[in-house]
Design a protein around this motif. Structure first.
Motif, PDB file in Angstrom:
ATOM      1  N   GLY B 176     -10.117 -11.746 -17.003  1.00 15.86           N
ATOM      2  CA  GLY B 176     -10.756 -12.045 -15.716  1.00 15.86           C
ATOM      3  C   GLY B 176     -11.690 -13.232 -15.788  1.00 15.86           C
ATOM      4  N   ILE B 181      -8.672 -15.289 -12.852  1.00 16.43           N
ATOM      5  CA  ILE B 181      -9.002 -15.057 -11.446  1.00 16.43           C
ATOM      6  C   ILE B 181      -8.161 -15.970 -10.543  1.00 16.43           C
ATOM      7  CG2 ILE B 181     -10.827 -15.409  -9.724  1.00 16.43           C
ATOM      8  CD1 ILE B 181     -12.767 -14.182 -11.693  1.00 16.43           C
ATOM      9  N   ALA B 184      -4.614 -14.595 -10.449  1.00 16.70           N
ATOM     10  CA  ALA B 184      -4.502 -13.363  -9.668  1.00 16.70           C
ATOM     11  C   ALA B 184      -4.594 -13.655  -8.176  1.00 16.70           C
ATOM     12  CB  ALA B 184      -5.593 -12.377 -10.085  1.00 16.70           C
ATOM     13  N   ARG B 185      -5.515 -14.534  -7.807  1.00 16.49           N
ATOM     14  CA  ARG B 185      -5.659 -14.906  -6.391  1.00 16.49           C
ATOM     15  C   ARG B 185      -4.356 -15.499  -5.852  1.00 16.49           C
ATOM     16  NH1 ARG B 185     -10.184 -15.865  -3.582  1.00 16.49           N
ATOM     17  NH2 ARG B 185     -12.160 -15.237  -4.499  1.00 16.49           N
ATOM     18  N   LEU B 196      -4.854  -6.979 -12.356  1.00 23.02           N
ATOM     19  CA  LEU B 196      -5.674  -7.772 -13.259  1.00 23.02           C
ATOM     20  C   LEU B 196      -6.478  -6.822 -14.134  1.00 23.02           C
ATOM     21  CD1 LEU B 196      -7.623 -11.020 -12.746  1.00 23.02           C
ATOM     22  CD2 LEU B 196      -8.823  -9.057 -13.704  1.00 23.02           C
ATOM     23  N   LEU B 204     -15.978  -9.294 -10.658  1.00 22.60           N
ATOM     24  CA  LEU B 204     -15.149 -10.498 -10.567  1.00 22.60           C
ATOM     25  C   LEU B 204     -15.037 -10.917  -9.113  1.00 22.60           C
ATOM     26  CD1 LEU B 204     -12.263  -9.540 -13.018  1.00 22.60           C
ATOM     27  CD2 LEU B 204     -14.426 -10.664 -13.517  1.00 22.60           C
ATOM     28  N   ASP B 205     -14.934 -12.191  -8.917  1.00 23.46           N
ATOM     29  CA  ASP B 205     -14.862 -12.736  -7.567  1.00 23.46           C
ATOM     30  C   ASP B 205     -13.407 -12.723  -7.102  1.00 23.46           C
ATOM     31  OD1 ASP B 205     -15.293 -14.017  -5.199  1.00 23.46           O
ATOM     32  OD2 ASP B 205     -15.324 -16.020  -6.106  1.00 23.46           O
ATOM     33  N   LEU B 206     -12.967 -11.546  -6.624  1.00 23.22           N
ATOM     34  CA  LEU B 206     -11.579 -11.403  -6.188  1.00 23.22           C
ATOM     35  C   LEU B 206     -11.536 -10.746  -4.814  1.00 23.22           C
ATOM     36  CD1 LEU B 206      -9.948 -10.280  -9.516  1.00 23.22           C
ATOM     37  CD2 LEU B 206      -9.164 -12.195  -8.129  1.00 23.22           C
ATOM     38  N   LEU B 212      -3.446  -6.057  -4.740  1.00 21.67           N
ATOM     39  CA  LEU B 212      -4.169  -6.523  -5.929  1.00 21.67           C
ATOM     40  C   LEU B 212      -5.020  -5.380  -6.481  1.00 21.67           C
ATOM     41  CD1 LEU B 212      -5.265  -8.656  -7.906  1.00 21.67           C
ATOM     42  CD2 LEU B 212      -6.855  -9.384  -6.122  1.00 21.67           C
ATOM     43  N   VAL B 214      -7.530  -4.246  -9.503  1.00 22.36           N
ATOM     44  CA  VAL B 214      -8.361  -4.800 -10.563  1.00 22.36           C
ATOM     45  C   VAL B 214      -8.862  -3.652 -11.427  1.00 22.36           C
ATOM     46  CG1 VAL B 214     -10.419  -6.132 -11.100  1.00 22.36           C
ATOM     47  CG2 VAL B 214      -9.050  -6.705  -9.078  1.00 22.36           C
TER      48      VAL B 214
END
Lengths: 177, 935
Positions: B176, B181, B184-185, B196, B204-206, B212, B214
């Motif tokens: 991550g 990230i 994944a985005r 992820l 995490l900034d998701l 998705l 995480v």
């Protein structure tokens, strides 16, 4: 008549035992599949699928083999009358015990036990799987209400119930009986 | 004060102080700390003792690559050794202890090992403790392991619970960081199902999207065939034991992830510099120092020397300087240093020593200074309490190598990068070697102290060990690893591998690609065995199969026995009866009254189809053409190699309908064998078969009164008389007023006997009904023990005789082998060696004194023969004290047995001190004429 003491399993809002069904194994004799289908008046699935015909569900159960399931006690007798010339018909009503896993978390419960993908885009509403739940062989399918049904061997029914109960524990509200 | 908490910054919550203990002493950290950062914030720099030499060790790294700071967490059964302090999230009440020290960390008596270092060099154990060989296991190895070795096991059952999960996705992103990230985005935005996994716990900034998932605190530890990945998610390790989740829920979850594609974004590990005494606490990786500053607001020292050979270090040094750490010197291996370093040194007012190296560090339990050798060879001593070193970065490519992918050396960045990748895997970012090691000039060994220049900190492997290994001929990289233990165990060479093999390359005068590299295997980081077992432990290690009369048996105080997965009633003790008394009573009931026993566990296979008879003719050795409807026959099945596979019975219920029984033990094997025979050997046969073992509850009802009891259950007009329903008859009557049943007249006990099958739902009820119906005959439930006793009295072969090594001839069943047909096993059963009369063949034994018990497993020798293996003539397979005869008897396999009936043989059991003479007799001890079962 002998008194039946049915197997009893603790139930929760996400796990119940399915009410007793008549279950019959059907295995077509060589080259008699078409005749069997004609006699039954339906097309039987070639792949792991389930077809409903009247009050009976036919689950794919291997090459040219199916499990018929019905609430009708006369299932075996009816099938024998119509189809015994074309297929081996075997009573399995006491061979399997089935459980229902329902609710929002049903996939989250089952993914702890079942090694196949139950995502809605993958496991279709009419899909059937001959797979494992933990260490136990099961027949798995989705019911019309979206819940999952798992049928396992009767002798393993307490083990299967235990496995399902443990997997569901985090989603069951304490106090519910 | 050396290491200390900075007044501001970091991703910690200063409003949530957390108390914890290390080696019993109380400290405080904050939410967001790891154990490592909290220890550093409290100026605890000595965190462990090294593996072999018990040298004082501190933190080197800030992540999973940490080789030194292995600690024991928690206490009692919860104790877990070998945990990296750098990945342990701090929680209130955390108990941690250092490892591998005695009696305490600061004063370690075993530190004397360090003085003996010359003895402990690579290969020392192998060379020294070779003789005598028997001492190795019992004396040398345990002693060495006590002195070396890592953490301790609690020696208690693990009170935590674990679970398993199966996950599926289109794209699995491993890591991550920035690259992970981004991947994944992008994949999620394109509509793919994305998972992820990140080892850490920082948010995490998701985006929050249905496609998705995480998983935090989740390590992907292995890559397996078919796009399968093994991962462990730590669910409650970061919570105090009192937390509701930790109390009720599983501690960790083992996830099997099946992914079409995977993106490996595992980043890179920094390489230590190898110089003299480089293992002193306070000597750290430069990137780790920066991480402690930025993420945890901890300055690991006040006064730092930087040792570098590339430019990636520059921003990290800036971070240190900004945090108020005085940079005393920048030692740059490169002759002219670089523009970036010169700009940095100017900005932070730190002197640069270009073309210089560190020769050694000074200090006792922490670094106090270093000796720099400058470009002209002059030694300059500089005091410091922190050395921030960086020999470059190594892509974390462990997972690329799990399916034998070979890393490739990239000369431009002086690092291995992923080579052949597992199918479906793509590597991004630093893990792919992107953007690392700018302007690097490799340096593998620095200074003149190889014996104290550590390469593998966890396994205490020094540069001298590597040089020694090469001198002793272990110059191949795989040999080097085994000889020195470089890169082994929990560490898997995360910080040491590349340095180690580069030193080997230098010594052998080869390039690094010529030297090659070892590959990695799972797991990437240690995995608790408990999480692999998941819920399958204790009595749930394997599932339990219950018979349809189980509840009846429980209610009647049965003692149970495990038979494969089945739980069967072994005997039904009454009152204070012991096992022997209960079994004798049960046998007596069957021999003289009537008893019943659940035989559901025998495999039951329903066979239908036009070619049913042909199929039976093919799989059984004996004939089936002439079996009439309504008759049962004993059947013998051979394996393809001609040995006996199983025996049982098969009843003909209709023109093309049979029901077969197998032994309990071989039920699944016989089914599998029949599938093989049908699908592969005889696919043309039109036959269908299916297991009905679970469908029918089958009870054996046996004894002189069996017919009288059964007569009361079977619905009229069914005629049970001996004429109408003789021995080996089969029928499908109804019982108890209309319940469909199957009835077979069979006898395993030797008495008048039946086997009655009803749908399994009636099992308990039928057993209860039998007790009631047969009450006036004192009907007696009997278990597997009495069943076994009676079959031995009758000489029926069972598991101990059907052991996979016996032929039909050996079991006295040669007359069953049909000469009129072909069948599985026929050709190979005819091999001369398989019909040799000198093969051990089934006989009965009675002790000459009719008193001394015989034991299964005892060996048979001629009375006059010497007690040597060469004179061994066979062995006892089954032995009991016969209730019917009143003395011990046994079945045995004896060379040329049937011809020796009437002779005497010595039954010798050296393990249990058995030595007795026995009469060789025919294997049927009870009613040899068989008249009772025909009664």
């Amino acid at each position: 008549m002998l008194d039946i003491a049915p197997l009893k399993f603790p139930e929760s809002e996400v796990l119940q035992s399915l009410s007793r069904m008549s279950i019959a194994g059907i295995a077509a004799f060589k080259g008699r599949r078409a005749a069997l289908e004609a006699a039954l008046g339906l097309t039987l699935p070639h792949t792991p699928r389930r077809v409903a015909h009247g009050t009976t569900n036919y689950l794919w159960n291997g090459h040219d083999a199916w499990l018929a399931m019905s609430e009708t006690p006369a299932l075996l007798e009816n099938l024998t009358t119509v189809a015994a010339k074309f297929a081996a018909i075997t009573d399995q009503s006491d061979g399997f015990v089935a459980f229902r896993v329902s609710g929002f978390h049903r996939r989250a419960i089952l993914k702890k036990l079942v090694p196949i993908d139950l995502h809605q885009d993958v496991f279709a509403p009419d899909a059937v799987a001959l797979t494992l739940a933990g260490q136990l062989p099961v027949k798995l399918w989705m019911q019309d209400d979206g819940s999952f049904a798992l049928a396992g061997l009767r002798s393993f029914s307490r083990a299967l119930h235990h496995a399902l109960e443990e997997a569901a524990r985090e989603f069951v509200h304490p106090g519910h009986d | 004060m050396t290491a200390h908490r900075l007044p501001a910054g970091g991703l910690i919550d200063r409003g949530r102080p957390l108390g914890f203990t290390f080696d019993g002493k109380r400290y405080q950290g904050f939410a967001g700390d790891t154990l490592a950062s909290a220890l550093l914030a409290n100026d605890v720099r000595l965190v462990g003792r090294s593996f072999k030499y018990h040298r004082p060790r501190g933190l080197i790294a800030a992540g999973v690559e940490e080789p030194n700071a292995l600690v024991e967490l928690r206490s009692g059964g919860y104790r877990e050794p070998n945990t990296r302090a750098t990945v342990v999230e701090l929680f209130e009440g955390l108990e941690a202890r250092s490892q591998n020290r005695f009696p305490s960390l600061k004063f370690d008596l075993l530190g004397v090992n360090s003085l003996l270092a010359p003895l402990f060099a690579a290969g020392f154990y192998y060379k020294t403790f070779m003789w005598p060989a028997s001492f190795w296991e019992k004396l040398y190895e345990p002693a060495i392991r006590r002195a070396a070795g890592l953490g301790r096991h609690s020696r208690q059952a693990d009170p935590d619970t674990y679970e398993k999960s199966h996950e599926f996705c289109d794209v699995l992103v491993i890591g991550g960081g920035t690259s992970g990230i981004a991947a994944a985005r992008e994949a999620a935005a394109a509509g793919a199902r994305v998972i992820l996994c990140d080892e850490g716990f920082a948010p995490l900034d998701l985006p929050d999207a249905a496609n998705l998932s995480v998983f935090m605190r989740c390590t992907v530890f292995g890559v397996y065939d078919g796009g399968t990945y093994g991962a462990v998610q730590r669910l409650t390790d970061h919570l105090p034991a009192s937390h509701p989740s930790a109390r009720g829920g599983p501690r960790q979850r083992f996830m099997k992830i099946v992914a079409d594609r995977s993106i490996l974004a595992s980043g890179a590990f920094e390489r230590p510099m190898v110089f003299g005494y480089n293992d002193l606490p306070g000597i750290m990786l430069a990137g780790a120092v920066a991480t402690y500053v930025t993420r945890y607001a901890v300055a690991p020292g006040t006064n730092a020397v930087i040792f570098l050979n590339h430019d990636d270090v520059v921003p990290n040094v800036q971070i240190m300087a900004d945090a108020g750490i005085a940079i005393t010197a920048i030692v740059d291996v490169r002759a002219t240093s670089s523009e970036a370093v010169r700009v940095l040194s100017h900005r932070i007012q730190a002197p640069v020593f270009a073309g210089a190296v560190i020769d050694r560090a000074h200090g006792s339990t922490a670094v106090s200074g270093v000796d720099i050798i400058d470009a002209r060879g002059t030694k300059i001593s500089v005091p410091c309490d922190l050395v921030a070193m960086s020999g470059g970065w190594n892509p974390v490519l462990h997972l690329t190598s799990h399916l034998d992918g070979k890393p490739i050396w990239d000369e431009a960045i002086a690092a291995f990068v992923p080579g052949t990748l597992p199918h479906g895997m793509q590597v991004v970012g630093a893990a792919a070697g992107c953007g690392i090691n700018a302007n690097i000039q490799p340096l593998w060994l620095s200074g003149q102290h190889p014996a104290k220049s550590f390469v593998d900190f966890q396994n205490d492997v020094t540069a001298r060990d590597l040089i020694l290994a090469k001198q002793e001929g272990f110059a191949a990289v795989e040999h080097l690893k085994r000889y020195t233990t470089l890169g082994m165990a929990t560490d898997q060479g995360k910080t040491s591998n590349v340095n180690g093999l580069a030193i080997l390359a230098t010594e052998t005068g080869k390039t690094i690609p010529e030297t090659g590299t070892t590959r990695f295997r799972p797991p990437y980081t240690p995995v608790a065995l408990g999480v692999l077992a998941g819920p399958h432990r204790g009595k749930y290690f394997k599932p339990t199969r219950l018979t349809p009369t189980h509840d009846f048996a429980v209610a009647n105080h049965a003692t149970f026995v495990e038979a494969g997965l089945w739980l069967r009633a072994r005997y039904f003790a009454q009152g204070t009866e012991d096992r022997r008394a209960a079994v004798f009573r049960e046998v007596d009931a069957v021999r003289n009254g009537v008893g019943f026993c659940d035989v559901t566990t025998l495999g039951k296979i329903d066979i239908q189809g036009p070619d049913s008879v042909k199929f039976l003719e093919f799989v059984y050795a004996n004939g089936w053409n002439d079996l009439a409807i309504g008759r049962v026959r004993y059947g013998l099945m051979l394996r393809e190699d001609g040995f006996v596979m199983d025996d049982g019975t098969c009843a003909r219920l209709g023109q093309q309908h049979f029901v077969m029984t197998t032994t309990t033990a071989n039920a699944a094997k016989v089914m599998q064998h029949m599938e093989f025979c049908h699908q592969v050997l005889a696919p043309a046969l039109d036959v269908c078969f299916v297991s009905v073992t679970d469908q029918w509850a089958q009870l054996a009802i046996a004894g002189p009164h069996a017919r009288r009891v059964l007569q009361r259950l079977v619905d009229p007009p069914f005629d049970l008389s001996n004429d109408a329903f003789p021995h080996m008859a089969a029928a499908v009557p109804t019982i108890c007023g209309g319940i469909a049943a199957r009835l077979f007249r069979l006898s395993f006990s030797g008495e008048l006997g039946y086997e009655l099958a009803v749908p399994a739902r009636y099992g308990n009820a039928l057993a209860a009904q039998l007790m009631q119906t047969g009450a006036d005959f004192n009907i007696t439930p009997y278990g597997t023990e009495a069943l076994g006793v009676m079959r031995i009295e009758k000489g029926h072969p069972a598991g101990p005789e059907l052991n996979g090594q016996t032929t039909a001839h050996d079991l006295g069943l040669a007359r069953l082998l049909s000469r009129k047909k072909d069948y599985v096993g026929r050709a190979l059963a005819a091999r001369p060696a398989l019909t040799d009369p000198h093969r051990p063949t089934l006989v009965g034994l009675k002790p000459c004194d009719r008193r001394t018990i015989l034991r299964a497993g005892s060996h048979l020798l001629r009375p006059e023969a010497a007690l040597t293996a060469a004179n061994d003539e066979g062995f006892v397979t089954s032995a009991i004290v016969s209730p019917t005869l009143g003395y011990p008897i046994a079945l045995a396999l004896l060379a040329n047995g049937p011809a020796r009936i009437g002779e005497t043989i010595r039954v010798y059991d050296p393990i249990r001190n058995g030595d007795v003479l026995a009469d060789i007799v025919a294997p049927v001890f009870h009613d040899p004429a068989g008249s009772r079962r025909h009664a």
